[in-house]
Design a protein around this motif. Structure first.
Motif, PDB file in Angstrom:
ATOM      1  N   UNK A 136       1.078  -1.191   0.753  1.00  0.00           N
ATOM      2  CA  UNK A 136       0.160   0.189   0.246  1.00  0.00           C
ATOM      3  C   UNK A 136       0.923   1.420  -0.007  1.00  0.00           C
ATOM      4  N   UNK A 137       0.448   2.042  -0.925  1.00  0.00           N
ATOM      5  CA  UNK A 137       1.106   3.815  -0.931  1.00  0.00           C
ATOM      6  C   UNK A 137       0.397   4.455   0.564  1.00  0.00           C
ATOM      7  N   UNK A 138      -0.227   4.573   0.882  1.00  0.00           N
ATOM      8  CA  UNK A 138      -0.741   5.070   2.253  1.00  0.00           C
ATOM      9  C   UNK A 138      -0.811   4.158   3.868  1.00  0.00           C
ATOM     10  N   UNK A 139       0.358   3.920   4.104  1.00  0.00           N
ATOM     11  CA  UNK A 139       0.620   3.719   5.563  1.00  0.00           C
ATOM     12  C   UNK A 139       0.207   4.616   6.852  1.00  0.00           C
ATOM     13  N   UNK A 140      -0.040   3.853   7.159  1.00  0.00           N
ATOM     14  CA  UNK A 140      -0.938   4.813   8.893  1.00  0.00           C
ATOM     15  C   UNK A 140       0.221   4.128   9.766  1.00  0.00           C
ATOM     16  N   UNK A 141       0.667   4.754  11.185  1.00  0.00           N
ATOM     17  CA  UNK A 141       0.430   3.864  12.431  1.00  0.00           C
ATOM     18  C   UNK A 141       0.067   4.682  12.921  1.00  0.00           C
ATOM     19  N   UNK A 142      -0.315   3.733  14.276  1.00  0.00           N
ATOM     20  CA  UNK A 142      -1.358   4.279  15.707  1.00  0.00           C
ATOM     21  C   UNK A 142      -0.810   3.458  16.751  1.00  0.00           C
ATOM     22  N   UNK A 143       0.344   4.420  17.702  1.00  0.00           N
ATOM     23  CA  UNK A 143       0.779   3.828  18.617  1.00  0.00           C
ATOM     24  C   UNK A 143       0.754   5.025  19.456  1.00  0.00           C
TER      25      UNK A 143
END
Length: 219
Positions: A136-143
């Motif tokens: 995927x081109x749009x990778x979002x991290x939550x942490x």
């Protein structure tokens, strides 16, 4: 005040666009299924073989056989499809997922992510994360921005084994929303009541702050 897990998931869901195919990782990312804005339609994909995942079920409509990749019970949206994990990973590896949301132990200013292994500790492991960060081109991290000892997890360089290299575009923590550009974290929003100074103090990586930084808003 730092954000709760549910608020992080709610903020993540604001990044979805109408028509997106979205994969939600285990933990905080999965909660985003409950906060998809009412005025858009997205298709949530789970790598165990479900396209069209709905929100968590109520006690009245739990189906023990309907689970996501984290073995949590989920619902299926109207028009959902169920298929093998081989077909699911073909979708992921073929670049057919628009947005991937993952949890992480560490991220760094070059867009690297460490999310599957802490030497000497028992953790859930890689799962589909390595395929997802490549597909995927749009990778979002939550942490969480810092660990329980107050040490930053937003780093100059990851110290743990990497899941993916130069692949992360956005990070949403309990303190801030940041984008990664040209080898630095760019602060875009801060959690309500959290100061820029606190975010700076808990960010080990290079942090760029341009002008006044607005607080996150929740509908």
């Amino acid at each position: 005040m730092s954000l709760s897990r549910e608020q992080i998931a709610q903020r993540v869901a604001q990044e979805f666009n109408d028509g997106d195919y979205v994969n939600l990782g285990i933990g905080i990312p999965t909660l985003a299924a409950n906060y998809v804005p009412a005025d858009i339609e997205v298709m949530l994909q789970s790598e165990n073989g479900l396209l069209g995942m709905g929100p968590y079920p109520t006690k009245a409509n739990v189906d023990a056989d309907m689970i996501n990749a984290g073995k949590e019970t989920v619902t299926a949206a109207t028009g959902a499809a169920i298929f093998s994990s081989a077909e699911s990973f073909a979708m992921i590896r073929g670049g057919h997922v628009d947005v991937t949301v993952l949890g992480a132990f560490e991220v760094d200013q070059n867009g690297n992510i460490a999310s599957y292994m802490i030497p000497g500790k028992l953790v859930k492991g890689m799962g589909g994360a390595m395929d997802l960060v490549a597909g995927a081109d749009n990778i979002i991290v939550t942490m969480m921005h810092a660990n329980k000892h107050g040490e930053s997890k937003i780093l100059t360089e990851c110290t743990l084994p990497l899941t993916g290299v130069s692949c992360i575009t956005k990070v949403i923590t309990d303190l801030a929303y940041m984008e990664i550009e040209n080898g630095e974290f760019v602060l875009k929003e801060r959690a309500p009541g959290v100061s820029v100074e606190e975010i700076r103090s808990k960010t080990a990586g290079q942090l760029r702050v341009d002008g006044d930084i607005p607080e996150m808003t929740f509908v």
